[in-house]
Every structure is written in C-alpha cells, then in structure tokens.
Design an enzyme around this catalytic site. Structure first.
Site, short mmCIF file in Angstrom:
data_model
loop_
_atom_site.label_atom_id
_atom_site.label_comp_id
_atom_site.label_asym_id
_atom_site.label_seq_id
_atom_site.Cartn_x
_atom_site.Cartn_y
_atom_site.Cartn_z
N ASP A 8 36.96 10.16 -12.37
CA ASP A 8 36.00 9.22 -12.95
C ASP A 8 35.96 8.03 -12.00
OD1 ASP A 8 34.15 8.15 -14.68
OD2 ASP A 8 35.49 8.01 -16.40
N GLU A 10 35.54 4.29 -13.07
CA GLU A 10 35.90 2.93 -13.51
C GLU A 10 37.33 2.57 -13.11
OE1 GLU A 10 34.33 5.23 -15.22
OE2 GLU A 10 32.51 4.35 -16.09
N HIS A 60 31.88 11.16 -13.30
CA HIS A 60 31.26 9.88 -13.64
C HIS A 60 29.74 10.00 -13.64
CE1 HIS A 60 30.60 5.57 -13.84
NE2 HIS A 60 29.82 5.65 -12.78
N HIS A 104 39.96 5.46 -17.06
CA HIS A 104 39.95 4.14 -17.70
C HIS A 104 40.40 4.26 -19.15
CE1 HIS A 104 36.35 5.42 -19.83
NE2 HIS A 104 35.99 5.97 -18.68
N HIS A 116 35.87 1.85 -22.28
CA HIS A 116 34.79 2.43 -23.09
C HIS A 116 35.17 3.87 -23.39
CE1 HIS A 116 33.68 4.00 -19.13
NE2 HIS A 116 32.93 4.92 -19.74
N GLU A 135 38.57 8.81 -23.42
CA GLU A 135 38.26 9.94 -22.53
C GLU A 135 39.54 10.63 -22.05
OE1 GLU A 135 35.29 8.87 -19.54
OE2 GLU A 135 34.39 7.51 -21.00
ZN LIG Z 1 32.84 6.85 -15.64
#
Ligand SMILES: [Zn+2]
Length: 273
Positions: A8, A10, A60, A104, A116, A135
C-alpha cells in the site's frame, strides 16, 4: 518458498499527506519511486533469506503506483484493479507467507499517518466479528482463509503496533513516527530500506524455521459491520442482498467465509456513493 508482498502507499517512507499518494498530484511521482524502493528492500530481504519466488501486489488506489521499470527483476507484479482478491491478489497461488509494505493504521487511530479503512470519505468505522478492524486485519483475514500468515509489516509506528497486537510475533519495520494524521518524524530511504530489508529477511528466516506467526483466521460465519460517513451511503449499501440496516449509517453483512465477506465489503463501499 513463494512470498507475496502486498503493498500500500500511505505507510511508505516519507509519506505524510494525501498529495503524496494521489495520482495526478505533482508530488505523487516522487512517492511512487519511494514506494518502489520500499518494496525492493523487502524483495531483497526475502530472497536473501531463501525465498524462491516473490510476487508483489500493488494495492493502493487503482493498483498503478509501483514503477515496474525500477522493480527488482526477480519479482513479478500484480497491477491494476479490480482483481479477484484485491489488495492480496495472488495469496491463493501457493504462497507461504505475506509481507505488508507501506501499510497504515485503521480509521480513528491517533498519531497514525492517513489513518483510514478502505475509503477515507465513506467508511467511518468497520467491525469484523464485532472487533474494530482496518485494512491490516481485513487483508490478514483473507490471507488466513488460505492458511497463509502475514509475517512482516512496514509503515508508521501505529500501523506496526496494530499489526503486532493482532498478529503477535510479526516482524515490523517502522519507517516514520507519526505525531498526528499528517505529521511525522520520517527516516530517510537509506535508513528505512535497511530496516525493511532486515525485517523481511528475519521474517522469511522464521517462516523457513517454522517459527512464523499463525495465520489470522476469524471464526466463521464472518460478520462485517460498516458505519458510513453519511446515511445516504448506507442507503446505497443496503441495496446488497442480505444487508441488514440496524441504524441510519450502519450496515451489517454476513458471509460463510472471509473471501466472500471481503467481496461483500468492497461491493458495499462501492455502492455507498
Ligand atoms: Zn492506500
């Protein structure tokens, strides 16, 4: 031994703002390169510790971030969306262990860069079998369905702590220390790449020695509860057959197994326009 690196953005080295991870923004190209660098460090570590095969999944946004021209040539890249298993595409292809790079923390975590859960605009909270889940947990549970453990994570200190709490003996590489949602003390790539390399090598060594964390397997049937940001989003998600609407912004879904729950969740978020 085949390793999947699920990436990902972030939680990548230096990222502290949405501008860094948003295609089209002038700062985005720099962070694509940094993301590719973090991934390459994990690939090097995995091969160094004896992996035979490494696949990378770009998880992502639309899955078009990693620069394939700069990717370690020993790896293969799953790019683009939608793919059947989304952020962990390929985990059902005989993989022995999964490494999360650039991950993240879940929505609502203090001192966590860009915290998030799947959609920063739509999902206000998510529960998996009643437990607040982000996630990390969602994707680890999909891996667990295929009996595959998540063995390492890189991201900020909060993402590492979330993974360690859920997945116990996972190896971690903290590439930055968040002091808010959009502020962190960041380590430079030369330093983070060494840390990611070491953690990946250690994780794969433990896996080879049969000393890896257990796969994360929540009890079935799986229940997913989503609190949306606004009630009209829940109106949209309630179109899904089987969706239950206990209150205005909350939608609950049930599935016999985790891959089905994962797909239902993605469909609910997609319908919640
Ligand atoms: Zn992401």
């Amino acid at each position: 031994m085949k390793i999947l690196i699920a990436a990902d953005m972030e939680g990548v080295t230096g990222v502290v703002h949405w501008d860094h991870v948003t295609p089209g923004h002038e700062e985005y190209p720099r962070f694509r390169r940094l993301m590719t660098g973090d991934v390459n460090a994990a690939i090097r570590g995995a091969f160094e510790a004896g992996a035979d095969e490494v696949i990378v999944t770009d998880g992502h946004d639309a899955g078009r971030n990693i620069l394939i021209e700069e990717l370690d040539p020993r790896a293969r890249l799953n790019a683009g969306t939608p793919a059947p298993l989304a952020m962990v595409q390929g985990v059902d292809s005989g993989v022995s262990g999964v490494i999360f790079v650039g991950y993240h923390a879940r929505i609502g975590t203090p001192d966590a860069i860009l915290d998030h859960t799947w959609s920063s605009t739509r999902v206000a909270n998510l529960w998996l079998n009643g437990q607040p889940t982000g996630e990390i947990g969602l994707n680890a549970a999909v891996c667990g369905h295929f009996d595959v453990p998540v063995i390492m994570i890189s991201g900020d200190q909060s993402a590492c702590a979330e993974a360690a709490e859920l997945l116990s003996s996972i190896e971690t590489a903290a590439v930055k220390h968040a002091v808010g949602r959009m502020a962190a003390e960041c380590l430079p790539p030369e330093v983070t790449h060494a840390a990611i390399y070491s953690a990946a090598a250690q994780a794969v060594s433990c896996l080879r020695a049969e000393d890896a964390p257990s796969p994360f397997r929540p009890q079935t049937p799986i229940s997913i509860a989503i609190e949306f940001t606004h009630s009209e989003m829940a109106d949209g998600a309630t179109v899904l057959p089987g969706a239950h609407r206990p209150e205005g912004k909350r939608v609950e879904l049930t599935a016999d197994d985790m891959p089905t729950a994962y797909r239902l969740f993605q469909a609910a978020v997609a319908l919640a326009e």
